[in-house]
Design an enzyme around this catalytic site. Structure first.
Site, PDB file in Angstrom:
ATOM      1  N   TYR A 149       0.851  -1.209   0.000  1.00 10.96           N
ATOM      2  CA  TYR A 149       0.000   0.000   0.000  1.00 10.96           C
ATOM      3  C   TYR A 149       0.881   1.253   0.000  1.00 10.96           C
ATOM      4  O   TYR A 149       0.664   2.178  -0.796  1.00 10.96           O
ATOM      5  CB  TYR A 149      -0.922  -0.038   1.218  1.00 10.96           C
ATOM      6  CG  TYR A 149      -1.899   1.114   1.298  1.00 10.96           C
ATOM      7  CD1 TYR A 149      -3.043   1.155   0.494  1.00 10.96           C
ATOM      8  CD2 TYR A 149      -1.691   2.173   2.178  1.00 10.96           C
ATOM      9  CE1 TYR A 149      -3.949   2.213   0.575  1.00 10.96           C
ATOM     10  CE2 TYR A 149      -2.586   3.231   2.260  1.00 10.96           C
ATOM     11  CZ  TYR A 149      -3.709   3.249   1.460  1.00 10.96           C
ATOM     12  OH  TYR A 149      -4.597   4.301   1.541  1.00 10.96           O
ATOM     13  N   LYS A 153       1.126   4.185  -2.995  1.00 12.50           N
ATOM     14  CA  LYS A 153       0.832   5.604  -2.767  1.00 12.50           C
ATOM     15  C   LYS A 153       2.066   6.469  -3.048  1.00 12.50           C
ATOM     16  O   LYS A 153       1.932   7.610  -3.502  1.00 12.50           O
ATOM     17  CB  LYS A 153       0.306   5.807  -1.342  1.00 12.50           C
ATOM     18  CG  LYS A 153      -1.054   5.145  -1.096  1.00 12.50           C
ATOM     19  CD  LYS A 153      -2.153   5.686  -2.011  1.00 12.50           C
ATOM     20  CE  LYS A 153      -3.541   5.195  -1.622  1.00 12.50           C
ATOM     21  NZ  LYS A 153      -4.606   5.714  -2.487  1.00 12.50           N
TER      22      LYS A 153
HETATM   23  P1  NDP Z   1     -13.535   2.809   1.098  1.00 19.48           P
HETATM   24  O1  NDP Z   1     -13.071   1.413   1.185  1.00 19.48           O
HETATM   25  O2  NDP Z   1     -14.505   3.311   2.089  1.00 19.48           O
HETATM   26  O3  NDP Z   1     -14.117   3.112  -0.373  1.00 19.48           O
HETATM   27  C1  NDP Z   1     -13.366   2.780  -1.493  1.00 19.48           C
HETATM   28  C2  NDP Z   1     -14.249   2.857  -2.711  1.00 19.48           C
HETATM   29  O4  NDP Z   1     -13.439   2.534  -3.864  1.00 19.48           O
HETATM   30  C3  NDP Z   1     -15.386   1.840  -2.668  1.00 19.48           C
HETATM   31  O5  NDP Z   1     -16.541   2.388  -3.216  1.00 19.48           O
HETATM   32  C4  NDP Z   1     -14.836   0.708  -3.519  1.00 19.48           C
HETATM   33  O6  NDP Z   1     -15.797  -0.109  -4.106  1.00 19.48           O
HETATM   34  C5  NDP Z   1     -14.100   1.500  -4.591  1.00 19.48           C
HETATM   35  N1  NDP Z   1     -13.154   0.638  -5.301  1.00 19.48           N
HETATM   36  C6  NDP Z   1     -12.153  -0.092  -4.754  1.00 19.48           C
HETATM   37  N2  NDP Z   1     -11.579  -0.848  -5.694  1.00 19.48           N
HETATM   38  C7  NDP Z   1     -12.231  -0.601  -6.857  1.00 19.48           C
HETATM   39  C8  NDP Z   1     -12.123  -1.091  -8.177  1.00 19.48           C
HETATM   40  N3  NDP Z   1     -11.215  -2.031  -8.497  1.00 19.48           N
HETATM   41  N4  NDP Z   1     -12.946  -0.609  -9.126  1.00 19.48           N
HETATM   42  C9  NDP Z   1     -13.881   0.318  -8.823  1.00 19.48           C
HETATM   43  N5  NDP Z   1     -14.047   0.819  -7.587  1.00 19.48           N
HETATM   44  C10 NDP Z   1     -13.238   0.357  -6.607  1.00 19.48           C
HETATM   45  O7  NDP Z   1     -12.181   3.674   1.132  1.00 19.48           O
HETATM   46  P2  NDP Z   1     -11.894   5.172   1.622  1.00 19.48           P
HETATM   47  O8  NDP Z   1     -13.023   6.057   1.305  1.00 19.48           O
HETATM   48  O9  NDP Z   1     -11.376   5.111   2.994  1.00 19.48           O
HETATM   49  O10 NDP Z   1     -10.630   5.516   0.696  1.00 19.48           O
HETATM   50  C11 NDP Z   1     -10.703   6.446  -0.367  1.00 19.48           C
HETATM   51  C12 NDP Z   1      -9.280   6.850  -0.725  1.00 19.48           C
HETATM   52  O11 NDP Z   1      -8.643   7.455   0.404  1.00 19.48           O
HETATM   53  C13 NDP Z   1      -8.381   5.700  -1.162  1.00 19.48           C
HETATM   54  O12 NDP Z   1      -7.545   6.124  -2.214  1.00 19.48           O
HETATM   55  C14 NDP Z   1      -7.544   5.435   0.081  1.00 19.48           C
HETATM   56  O13 NDP Z   1      -6.316   4.827  -0.228  1.00 19.48           O
HETATM   57  C15 NDP Z   1      -7.390   6.845   0.608  1.00 19.48           C
HETATM   58  N6  NDP Z   1      -7.049   6.908   2.006  1.00 19.48           N
HETATM   59  C16 NDP Z   1      -7.888   6.369   2.948  1.00 19.48           C
HETATM   60  C17 NDP Z   1      -7.533   6.424   4.278  1.00 19.48           C
HETATM   61  C18 NDP Z   1      -8.390   5.832   5.349  1.00 19.48           C
HETATM   62  O14 NDP Z   1      -7.904   5.686   6.491  1.00 19.48           O
HETATM   63  N7  NDP Z   1      -9.652   5.505   5.091  1.00 19.48           N
HETATM   64  C19 NDP Z   1      -6.289   7.076   4.720  1.00 19.48           C
HETATM   65  C20 NDP Z   1      -5.500   7.628   3.651  1.00 19.48           C
HETATM   66  C21 NDP Z   1      -5.872   7.540   2.361  1.00 19.48           C
HETATM   67  P3  NDP Z   1     -16.152  -1.575  -3.438  1.00 19.48           P
HETATM   68  O15 NDP Z   1     -16.808  -1.284  -2.132  1.00 19.48           O
HETATM   69  O16 NDP Z   1     -17.045  -2.179  -4.426  1.00 19.48           O
HETATM   70  O17 NDP Z   1     -14.838  -2.275  -3.265  1.00 19.48           O
END
Ligand code: NDP
Length: 244
Positions: A149, A153
């Site tokens: 991960y 990033k």
């Molecule tokens: P969530 O897991 O809550 O949401 C992620 C979303 O991305 C879901 O809707 C998921 O769909 C979708 N997704 C994942 N893989 C795919 C794919 N292959 N194709 C299409 N859609 C996909 O994550 P967050 O909201 O927490 O994260 C959002 C961003 O923030 C990410 O880039 C993460 O790395 C970053 N981030 C998050 C942190 C945290 O602590 N939450 C901290 C730092 C950065 P599905 O449910 O169907 O898998």
């Protein structure tokens, strides 16, 4: 500071849950036409129910060809948020090739691909645009069991900089937002254990995790003309974690 996106067309990936979903809804509230891209149809159905103006696109972004097909007719986009990501939590010695590939396919390759599709249109129209890649504090700080991960990033941060360099002459700005932990589904997977959470919050000068709104506000700022001269920036939303 009032931000409006009237007349703008936005595309948000990973818009089914968490930060992406909140961003899509905030953009729509600020007057933008929004295309929401994610892979779980039920999430898109509930999103459209909540905000009927949002256009849903259901695709697994880890599949390059399927993404190409799904976004073929998406139309002009002025604002892109590359938010979808896959959270791999294997210890370094246990990292498997399939998890490595899935992580890089979603977190890096799909961000590059969707940005290519969108930026080609921006360049052709000569209208400029703004792209925000959602990175993480993990791009710049080693975290246990986050080897892949962190690497994805870090790659995304450098992609952001090179995109800013190459797309800047076309008035397309590219920046990233790098949050600390946010208690979305993804955040809960890694940080639900109170002891583990404390080990992180104790290293954050503000002493707490970020809220979804903290991240969304920074995304909206970077998408908007309020940041018109900001390009190639890696913006921590981390309560000071990376400053220490
Ligand atoms: P969530 O897991 O809550 O949401 C992620 C979303 O991305 C879901 O809707 C998921 O769909 C979708 N997704 C994942 N893989 C795919 C794919 N292959 N194709 C299409 N859609 C996909 O994550 P967050 O909201 O927490 O994260 C959002 C961003 O923030 C990410 O880039 C993460 O790395 C970053 N981030 C998050 C942190 C945290 O602590 N939450 C901290 C730092 C950065 P599905 O449910 O169907 O898998």
């Amino acid at each position: 500071m009032e931000i409006t996106f009237s007349g703008k067309r936005a595309l948000v990936t990973g818009a089914g849950k968490g930060i992406g979903r909140a961003t899509a809804l905030a953009l729509a509230r600020c007057g933008s036409e929004v295309t929401a891209v994610t892979r779980t149809k039920a999430d898109l159905d509930s999103l459209v129910q909540e905000c009927p103006s949002i256009k849903p696109v259901c695709v697994d972004l880890s599949d390059w060809d399927a993404t190409e097909r799904a976004l073929k007719d998406v139309g002009p986009v002025d604002l892109l948020v590359n938010n979808a990501a896959y959270p791999n939590l294997q210890p370094f010695l246990e990292v498997t090739p399939d998890q490595f590939d899935m992580s890089f396919n979603v977190n890096v390759k799909a961000a590059l691909h969707v940005a290519q599709i969108v930026a080609r249109g921006m360049k052709a129209r000569g209208s400029g645009g703004s792209i925000v890649n959602i990175s993480s504090q993990a791009s710049q700080c080693a975290l246990k069991e986050h080897a892949v991960y962190c690497a994805t990033k870090a790659a995304l941060d450098m992609l952001t900089r090179v995109m800013a360099l190459e797309l800047g002459p076309h008035q397309i700005r590219v920046n990233s937002v790098n949050p600390t932990v946010v208690m979305t589904r993804m955040g809960k997977i890694a940080w639900s254990d109170p002891e583990k959470a404390k080990s992180m919050t104790s290293r954050i000068p503000l002493g707490k995790f970020a809220e979804v709104e903290d991240v969304v506000n920074s995304i909206l700022f970077l998408l908007s003309d309020k940041s018109a001269m900001t390009n190639g920036v890696i913006l921590p939303v981390d309560g000071g974690f990376l400053a220490c």
